[in-house]
Design a protein around this motif. Structure first.
Motif, mmCIF file in Angstrom:
data_model
loop_
_atom_site.group_PDB
_atom_site.id
_atom_site.type_symbol
_atom_site.label_atom_id
_atom_site.label_comp_id
_atom_site.label_asym_id
_atom_site.label_seq_id
_atom_site.Cartn_x
_atom_site.Cartn_y
_atom_site.Cartn_z
ATOM 1 N N SER A 121 0.744 37.849 32.218
ATOM 2 C CA SER A 121 0.203 37.650 30.766
ATOM 3 C C SER A 121 0.201 36.112 30.567
ATOM 4 C CB SER A 121 0.886 38.561 29.831
ATOM 5 O OG SER A 121 0.493 38.212 28.455
ATOM 6 N N ASP A 122 1.442 35.494 30.611
ATOM 7 C CA ASP A 122 1.567 34.051 30.301
ATOM 8 C C ASP A 122 0.543 33.134 31.093
ATOM 9 O OD1 ASP A 122 3.773 34.583 28.792
ATOM 10 O OD2 ASP A 122 5.304 33.917 30.261
ATOM 11 N N LEU A 123 0.357 33.482 32.485
ATOM 12 C CA LEU A 123 -0.558 32.630 33.142
ATOM 13 C C LEU A 123 -2.055 32.983 32.706
ATOM 14 C CD1 LEU A 123 1.186 33.117 36.738
ATOM 15 C CD2 LEU A 123 1.064 31.072 35.577
ATOM 16 N N GLU A 124 -2.355 34.111 32.314
ATOM 17 C CA GLU A 124 -3.682 34.227 31.749
ATOM 18 C C GLU A 124 -4.001 33.747 30.374
ATOM 19 O OE1 GLU A 124 -5.660 38.498 32.444
ATOM 20 O OE2 GLU A 124 -3.558 38.895 32.068
ATOM 21 N N HIS A 125 -2.922 33.692 29.533
ATOM 22 C CA HIS A 125 -2.866 33.139 28.043
ATOM 23 C C HIS A 125 -3.379 31.778 28.288
ATOM 24 C CE1 HIS A 125 -2.505 32.743 23.895
ATOM 25 N NE2 HIS A 125 -1.462 32.073 24.285
ATOM 26 N N GLU A 126 -2.561 31.050 29.217
ATOM 27 C CA GLU A 126 -2.646 29.569 29.202
ATOM 28 C C GLU A 126 -3.742 29.224 30.153
ATOM 29 O OE1 GLU A 126 -0.865 27.117 27.546
ATOM 30 O OE2 GLU A 126 0.070 28.959 26.509
ATOM 31 N N GLY A 127 -4.482 29.998 30.862
ATOM 32 C CA GLY A 127 -6.027 29.740 31.380
ATOM 33 C C GLY A 127 -5.438 29.469 32.997
ATOM 34 N N TYR A 128 -4.419 29.963 33.703
ATOM 35 C CA TYR A 128 -4.196 29.533 34.973
ATOM 36 C C TYR A 128 -4.683 30.636 35.743
ATOM 37 C CZ TYR A 128 -1.060 25.727 33.465
ATOM 38 O OH TYR A 128 -0.946 24.485 33.057
ATOM 39 N N LEU A 129 -4.900 31.759 35.155
ATOM 40 C CA LEU A 129 -5.333 33.057 35.856
ATOM 41 C C LEU A 129 -6.301 33.843 35.057
ATOM 42 C CD1 LEU A 129 -4.037 34.489 38.341
ATOM 43 C CD2 LEU A 129 -2.408 35.461 36.744
ATOM 44 N N VAL A 130 -7.214 34.482 35.935
ATOM 45 C CA VAL A 130 -8.295 35.282 35.271
ATOM 46 C C VAL A 130 -7.895 36.794 36.008
ATOM 47 C CG1 VAL A 130 -10.583 35.778 34.724
ATOM 48 C CG2 VAL A 130 -9.936 33.575 34.738
ATOM 49 N N ARG A 131 -7.804 37.611 35.081
ATOM 50 C CA ARG A 131 -7.558 39.238 35.626
ATOM 51 C C ARG A 131 -8.809 39.899 35.649
ATOM 52 N NH1 ARG A 131 -2.916 42.871 33.310
ATOM 53 N NH2 ARG A 131 -3.405 41.310 31.888
ATOM 54 N N THR A 132 -9.211 40.631 36.476
ATOM 55 C CA THR A 132 -10.360 41.305 36.559
ATOM 56 C C THR A 132 -10.095 42.841 37.123
ATOM 57 O OG1 THR A 132 -12.050 39.497 37.035
ATOM 58 C CG2 THR A 132 -12.852 41.737 37.265
ATOM 59 N N ARG A 133 -10.428 43.666 36.027
ATOM 60 C CA ARG A 133 -9.744 45.317 36.452
ATOM 61 C C ARG A 133 -11.225 45.787 37.354
ATOM 62 N NH1 ARG A 133 -5.530 48.188 36.407
ATOM 63 N NH2 ARG A 133 -5.929 50.244 35.534
ATOM 64 N N GLU A 134 -10.789 46.337 38.430
ATOM 65 C CA GLU A 134 -11.762 47.017 39.330
ATOM 66 C C GLU A 134 -10.919 48.158 39.486
ATOM 67 O OE1 GLU A 134 -12.068 44.404 42.709
ATOM 68 O OE2 GLU A 134 -12.926 42.699 41.393
ATOM 69 N N GLY A 135 -11.629 49.309 39.059
ATOM 70 C CA GLY A 135 -11.135 50.596 39.082
ATOM 71 C C GLY A 135 -9.884 50.752 38.517
#
Length: 109
Positions: free
Chosen positions: A51-65
């Protein structure tokens, strides 16, 4: 207890955030459970770090199923001012090179 990380006291050179990011770099479809085991963290800790990494723009999570796929943003600079000239990809390349060299030094069974 199986599945519970061993406690660690004292400081380390790499943060848990760096460990999780490096784990995702190895397998961008890893489950949180697998990342936690590899990094010796709890699943809840890994969820917070992601969550931290996503919030700061280091990571993008994509839900696949029912699964997640992660995409690391490689050109994002490191957070600390002393390392701001380095990117995430440079950090991950260093860690990957270390793992490759360590693997080649391991005795074969």
């Amino acid at each position: 207890m199986d599945g519970v990380p061993e406690p660690h006291n004292g400081w380390t050179f790499l943060t848990n955030h760096a460990r999780v990011l490096a784990s995702i770099a190895v397998d961008r479809t890893s489950r949180i459970r697998d990342i936690a085991a590899r990094c010796r963290l709890t699943e809840r800790a890994v969820q917070k770090i992601i969550s931290d990494l996503e919030h700061e723009g280091y990571l993008v999570r994509t839900r696949e199923g029912r699964s997640n796929t992660y995409r690391i943003q490689p050109d994002t600079p490191l957070r600390h001012p002393a390392e701001a000239s380095l990117s995430v990809s440079e950090l991950l390349a260093l860690l990957a090179r270390h793992d490759a060299e360590r693997g080649s030094r391991q005795p074969r069974p």
